[in-house]
Write a protein that holds these residues in place. Structure first.
Motif, PDB file in Angstrom:
ATOM      1  N   SER A 104      -2.227  -1.353 -12.102  1.00 62.41           N
ATOM      2  CA  SER A 104      -0.999  -1.518 -11.321  1.00 62.41           C
ATOM      3  C   SER A 104      -0.990  -0.543 -10.135  1.00 62.41           C
ATOM      4  O   SER A 104      -1.437   0.594 -10.265  1.00 62.41           O
ATOM      5  N   PHE A 105      -0.511  -0.983  -8.984  1.00 61.94           N
ATOM      6  CA  PHE A 105      -0.565  -0.115  -7.800  1.00 61.94           C
ATOM      7  C   PHE A 105       0.696  -0.242  -6.953  1.00 61.94           C
ATOM      8  O   PHE A 105       1.447  -1.208  -7.065  1.00 61.94           O
ATOM      9  N   ASP A 106       0.892   0.769  -6.096  1.00 60.45           N
ATOM     10  CA  ASP A 106       1.877   0.704  -5.023  1.00 60.45           C
ATOM     11  C   ASP A 106       1.083   0.763  -3.731  1.00 60.45           C
ATOM     12  O   ASP A 106       0.599   1.835  -3.348  1.00 60.45           O
ATOM     13  N   CYS A 107       0.911  -0.369  -3.080  1.00 63.37           N
ATOM     14  CA  CYS A 107       0.095  -0.399  -1.863  1.00 63.37           C
ATOM     15  C   CYS A 107       1.015  -0.282  -0.648  1.00 63.37           C
ATOM     16  O   CYS A 107       1.866  -1.140  -0.414  1.00 63.37           O
ATOM     17  N   VAL A 108       0.856   0.798   0.100  1.00 65.49           N
ATOM     18  CA  VAL A 108       1.699   1.015   1.276  1.00 65.49           C
ATOM     19  C   VAL A 108       0.922   0.551   2.506  1.00 65.49           C
ATOM     20  O   VAL A 108      -0.194   1.017   2.747  1.00 65.49           O
ATOM     21  N   VAL A 109       1.495  -0.390   3.243  1.00 64.06           N
ATOM     22  CA  VAL A 109       0.797  -0.895   4.424  1.00 64.06           C
ATOM     23  C   VAL A 109       1.516  -0.414   5.685  1.00 64.06           C
ATOM     24  O   VAL A 109       2.642  -0.840   5.967  1.00 64.06           O
ATOM     25  N   PHE A 110       0.882   0.480   6.410  1.00 61.94           N
ATOM     26  CA  PHE A 110       1.429   0.916   7.707  1.00 61.94           C
ATOM     27  C   PHE A 110       0.998  -0.104   8.768  1.00 61.94           C
ATOM     28  O   PHE A 110      -0.127  -0.597   8.721  1.00 61.94           O
TER      29      PHE A 110
ATOM     30  N   ASP B 211      -0.532  -7.777  13.645  1.00 56.16           N
ATOM     31  CA  ASP B 211      -1.380  -8.951  13.527  1.00 56.16           C
ATOM     32  C   ASP B 211      -2.252  -8.954  12.252  1.00 56.16           C
ATOM     33  O   ASP B 211      -2.327  -9.940  11.534  1.00 56.16           O
ATOM     34  N   LEU B 212      -2.870  -7.809  11.963  1.00 56.44           N
ATOM     35  CA  LEU B 212      -3.795  -7.763  10.820  1.00 56.44           C
ATOM     36  C   LEU B 212      -3.052  -7.993   9.500  1.00 56.44           C
ATOM     37  O   LEU B 212      -3.499  -8.760   8.640  1.00 56.44           O
ATOM     38  N   THR B 213      -1.897  -7.341   9.347  1.00 58.71           N
ATOM     39  CA  THR B 213      -1.132  -7.515   8.112  1.00 58.71           C
ATOM     40  C   THR B 213      -0.700  -8.965   7.971  1.00 58.71           C
ATOM     41  O   THR B 213      -0.851  -9.580   6.913  1.00 58.71           O
ATOM     42  N   MET B 214      -0.162  -9.496   9.059  1.00 59.92           N
ATOM     43  CA  MET B 214       0.387 -10.847   8.981  1.00 59.92           C
ATOM     44  C   MET B 214      -0.713 -11.900   8.787  1.00 59.92           C
ATOM     45  O   MET B 214      -0.538 -12.876   8.093  1.00 59.92           O
ATOM     46  N   ARG B 215      -1.856 -11.680   9.423  1.00 57.93           N
ATOM     47  CA  ARG B 215      -2.905 -12.709   9.366  1.00 57.93           C
ATOM     48  C   ARG B 215      -3.786 -12.573   8.140  1.00 57.93           C
ATOM     49  O   ARG B 215      -4.201 -13.556   7.547  1.00 57.93           O
ATOM     50  N   LYS B 216      -4.081 -11.323   7.755  1.00 53.74           N
ATOM     51  CA  LYS B 216      -5.123 -11.125   6.736  1.00 53.74           C
ATOM     52  C   LYS B 216      -4.630 -10.453   5.454  1.00 53.74           C
ATOM     53  O   LYS B 216      -4.926 -10.914   4.355  1.00 53.74           O
TER      54      LYS B 216
ATOM     55  N   PHE C  38      -2.960   3.571   0.654  1.00 55.64           N
ATOM     56  CA  PHE C  38      -2.217   3.535   1.922  1.00 55.64           C
ATOM     57  C   PHE C  38      -3.108   2.833   2.923  1.00 55.64           C
ATOM     58  O   PHE C  38      -4.171   3.351   3.278  1.00 55.64           O
ATOM     59  N   TYR C  39      -2.724   1.654   3.353  1.00 57.09           N
ATOM     60  CA  TYR C  39      -3.546   0.897   4.293  1.00 57.09           C
ATOM     61  C   TYR C  39      -3.035   1.170   5.695  1.00 57.09           C
ATOM     62  O   TYR C  39      -1.893   0.847   6.015  1.00 57.09           O
ATOM     63  N   LEU C  40      -3.885   1.756   6.540  1.00 59.84           N
ATOM     64  CA  LEU C  40      -3.443   2.091   7.893  1.00 59.84           C
ATOM     65  C   LEU C  40      -3.881   0.999   8.871  1.00 59.84           C
ATOM     66  O   LEU C  40      -4.954   1.069   9.465  1.00 59.84           O
ATOM     67  N   ALA C  41      -3.045  -0.039   8.968  1.00 56.86           N
ATOM     68  CA  ALA C  41      -3.348  -1.152   9.885  1.00 56.86           C
ATOM     69  C   ALA C  41      -2.652  -0.878  11.211  1.00 56.86           C
ATOM     70  O   ALA C  41      -1.869  -1.694  11.705  1.00 56.86           O
ATOM     71  N   THR C  42      -2.921   0.299  11.758  1.00 58.26           N
ATOM     72  CA  THR C  42      -2.261   0.714  13.000  1.00 58.26           C
ATOM     73  C   THR C  42      -3.329   1.057  14.027  1.00 58.26           C
ATOM     74  O   THR C  42      -4.519   0.969  13.742  1.00 58.26           O
ATOM     75  N   SER C  43      -2.883   1.517  15.158  1.00 67.58           N
ATOM     76  CA  SER C  43      -3.855   1.969  16.141  1.00 67.58           C
ATOM     77  C   SER C  43      -4.502   3.273  15.618  1.00 67.58           C
ATOM     78  O   SER C  43      -3.838   4.082  14.962  1.00 67.58           O
ATOM     79  N   PRO C  44      -5.793   3.479  15.878  1.00 70.27           N
ATOM     80  CA  PRO C  44      -6.474   4.634  15.280  1.00 70.27           C
ATOM     81  C   PRO C  44      -5.891   5.992  15.667  1.00 70.27           C
ATOM     82  O   PRO C  44      -6.026   6.957  14.921  1.00 70.27           O
TER      83      PRO C  44
ATOM     84  N   LEU D 113      -4.146   9.836  -7.271  1.00 75.95           N
ATOM     85  CA  LEU D 113      -4.470   8.406  -7.281  1.00 75.95           C
ATOM     86  C   LEU D 113      -4.279   7.756  -5.901  1.00 75.95           C
ATOM     87  O   LEU D 113      -4.223   6.539  -5.785  1.00 75.95           O
ATOM     88  N   SER D 114      -4.161   8.595  -4.874  1.00 76.72           N
ATOM     89  CA  SER D 114      -3.984   8.037  -3.529  1.00 76.72           C
ATOM     90  C   SER D 114      -5.327   7.752  -2.883  1.00 76.72           C
ATOM     91  O   SER D 114      -6.291   8.485  -3.089  1.00 76.72           O
ATOM     92  N   ARG D 115      -5.338   6.681  -2.080  1.00 78.92           N
ATOM     93  CA  ARG D 115      -6.526   6.358  -1.281  1.00 78.92           C
ATOM     94  C   ARG D 115      -6.042   5.909   0.079  1.00 78.92           C
ATOM     95  O   ARG D 115      -5.099   5.114   0.138  1.00 78.92           O
ATOM     96  N   VAL D 116      -6.678   6.391   1.102  1.00 77.50           N
ATOM     97  CA  VAL D 116      -6.280   5.963   2.436  1.00 77.50           C
ATOM     98  C   VAL D 116      -7.330   5.006   2.985  1.00 77.50           C
ATOM     99  O   VAL D 116      -8.526   5.294   2.915  1.00 77.50           O
ATOM    100  N   VAL D 117      -6.876   3.869   3.464  1.00 76.99           N
ATOM    101  CA  VAL D 117      -7.798   2.895   4.031  1.00 76.99           C
ATOM    102  C   VAL D 117      -7.645   2.918   5.549  1.00 76.99           C
ATOM    103  O   VAL D 117      -6.549   2.718   6.072  1.00 76.99           O
ATOM    104  N   LEU D 118      -8.757   3.181   6.241  1.00 79.45           N
ATOM    105  CA  LEU D 118      -8.722   3.240   7.701  1.00 79.45           C
ATOM    106  C   LEU D 118      -9.401   1.989   8.250  1.00 79.45           C
ATOM    107  O   LEU D 118     -10.554   1.708   7.926  1.00 79.45           O
ATOM    108  N   GLU D 119      -8.675   1.237   9.057  1.00 78.92           N
ATOM    109  CA  GLU D 119      -9.254   0.038   9.679  1.00 78.92           C
ATOM    110  C   GLU D 119     -10.189   0.474  10.802  1.00 78.92           C
ATOM    111  O   GLU D 119     -10.008   1.527  11.399  1.00 78.92           O
TER     112      GLU D 119
END
Ligand code: BG6
Length: 487
Positions: A5-11, A16-21, A113-119, A138-144
């Motif tokens: 089970s997770f709490d996925c935070v999407v910044f 566009d990326l969140t909405m499309r993918k 934490f998914y960082l779907a923002t500008s770098p 248990l945190s992980r940061v995802v950098l696009e």
């Protein structure tokens, strides 16, 4: 295998990326019962929205991007009930306490934490999360991608994020690594000795990697005009493909074992000298033409500009890997927007027979080629010369041994993001880029960026719907080779 089970935070949740993918990827995983109902998706952006308002947007996006066959109303409603919205400003202290309070309601959850923002926001967001106590073990940061704009900015981002999180909790995503056929490259190379024996300069003449797209820059103009094809596609996706093709066998499939081998390839790439740039690279920009049978405007019109833009929408490069295995084998890369077809394909072309027993004037012996198709219709094809059937004499023609993965396995191919998001929850970084890999890739690309920046000439025009500027064809033909136009 279902994940915890997770709490996925999407910044960047309204982007566009969140909405499309991303929403569609999470929806598919949920529909396949790959994560529990106790999970939450916490969408975060600057816009003043409530959860209900965001759910309406998310629903519209899912109806647009998930095929009707996979969209049943009950699952959709249950999925949307897991989605929450929090308004947070990445560059001020507004909203952070409420976000962290939401997370603290369930302390034992895995926290991607998914960082779907500008770098530019990656550093500030991570620093604020740390300051407000948002990170747990248990945190992980995802950098696009792209991580930065050049080597210096990539280093600055890696430093800023690295100050608050260890490398094991940082997941730099390159969605090409989540594509099934890309992972199949590992199987092809390291589970099939017949190919591995042939995988070297003695037998291989050259390699081509083409990633062509029909779409233009529409919709993402702000980002694309600052980026261009070299930063958008080559520095990451195409170099990752090159690495998987060229790397030595890793000692295991552990994340670091695989990434160590990829890093060696990046470091072995021959660096371009400024004076060679025109022989080894071509940049182009599309002008008005056609896409899928309808007229389309040129790049300048797409970005709403009447002046010239130096942004390349096409790039072709001739790369070389300085190693015993690959000495003298060029890797030709090309990618572009507004090309005739959407296609990602690798061609491994073997050397011609050293001598032919078949009379030359009657038989044009084609070299063997291994074609690896990433999309569309994932598959592989080995091209060989065979005798045409019939009693009329010995006539040869190229034929293909074909594997279509979809036909062979008969199942839906999950989107790359589905696989990668679940790997983040599992904490498996094998298919993500390590800090040194990203920096090595920028290091190789940078001399090209510098040389282009110093040259006054604009990218070469090509008509939308063509295979790019003629200079790209000339580049490979000077070596006595031609681009392969797909299966
Ligand atoms: C993205 C690029 O990383 O990849 C886009 O930013 C590009 O410009 C996209 O269109 C291509 O991905 P795919 O999976 O459609 O080949």
């Amino acid at each position: 295998l279902p994940v915890a089970s997770f709490d996925c935070v999407v910044f960047g949740a309204t982007g566009d990326l969140t909405m499309r993918k991303l929403l569609a990827a999470l929806y598919h995983r949920y529909r396949d019962r790959q994560f529990p109902d106790t999970s939450r998706i916490i969408a975060v952006a600057r816009s003043a929205l409530e959860t209900d308002g965001f759910r309406m947007r998310a629903e519209a996006a899912l109806r647009q991007h998930v095929s009707p066959a996979n969209l049943d109303e009950e699952t959709l409603a249950a999925f949307l009930a897991l989605v929450h919205y929090r308004q947070v400003d990445a560059l001020s202290d507004e909203g952070w306490e409420a976000l962290v309070a939401t997370l603290d309601e369930r302390p034992g959850q895995v926290r991607p934490f998914y960082l779907a923002t500008s770098p530019e926001l990656y550093g500030p967001i991570c620093q604020r999360l740390a300051r407000h106590g948002g990170f747990s073990a248990l945190s992980r940061v995802v950098l696009e991608k792209p991580i930065g704009h050049d080597l210096a900015s990539a280093r600055a981002i890696n430093m800023a994020v690295g100050e608050v999180l260890p490398e094991s909790q940082i997941f730099r995503i390159d969605h090409y690594l989540g594509k099934e056929t890309v992972q199949n490259l590992l199987a092809l190379r390291f589970a099939n000795p017949i190919f591995e024996r042939l995988w070297n300069a003695d037998v291989i003449d050259h390699v081509q990697i083409t990633v062509s797209e029909v779409v233009g820059a529409e919709g993402r103009v702000g980002y694309y005009d600052r980026s261009g094809a070299l930063r958008d596609m080559v520095q990451n996706h195409m170099l990752q493909l090159l690495c998987l093709l060229a790397m030595e066998s890793p000692i295991s499939l552990d994340a670091d074992a695989v990434r160590d081998e990829k890093l060696k390839v990046l470091r072995a790439l021959r660096r371009f000298e400024p004076h060679e740039i025109n022989s080894f690279s071509v940049r182009g920009q599309y002008v008005a033409g056609a896409a899928e049978g309808r007229p389309v405007p040129g790049y300048l019109a797409d970005i709403g500009s009447t002046e010239r833009s130096m942004t390349e929408t096409f790039v072709a490069l001739k790369a070389q890997v300085n190693s015993w295995r690959w000495a003298g084998v060029p890797f030709y890369l090309r990618t572009g927007k507004r090309l005739p077809r959407k296609m990602s394909e690798i061609v491994v072309q073997f050397r011609r027979p050293p001598f032919s027993v078949f009379p030359r004037d009657q038989h044009d012996l084609q070299p063997n080629r291994l074609l690896i198709r990433l999309q569309p219709e994932e598959g592989m094809r080995l091209e060989m010369m065979t005798k045409e059937p019939g009693p009329g004499g010995l006539h040869l023609r190229p034929t293909g041994l074909d594997i279509s993965f979809e036909k062979t396995f008969g199942q839906r191919y999950p989107d790359a993001y589905e696989r990668l998001l679940m790997d983040v929850v599992r904490g498996n970084p094998t298919l993500f880029m390590r800090r040194d890999e990203v920096e090595a890739a920028w290091d190789w690309v940078e001399p090209v960026l510098h040389a282009w920046a110093e040259r006054p000439e604009a990218p070469r025009p090509y008509v939308a719907g063509s295979w790019g500027p003629t200079a790209a064809i000339a580049m490979i033909e000077r070596d006595g080779r031609t681009w392969y136009e797909g299966i």
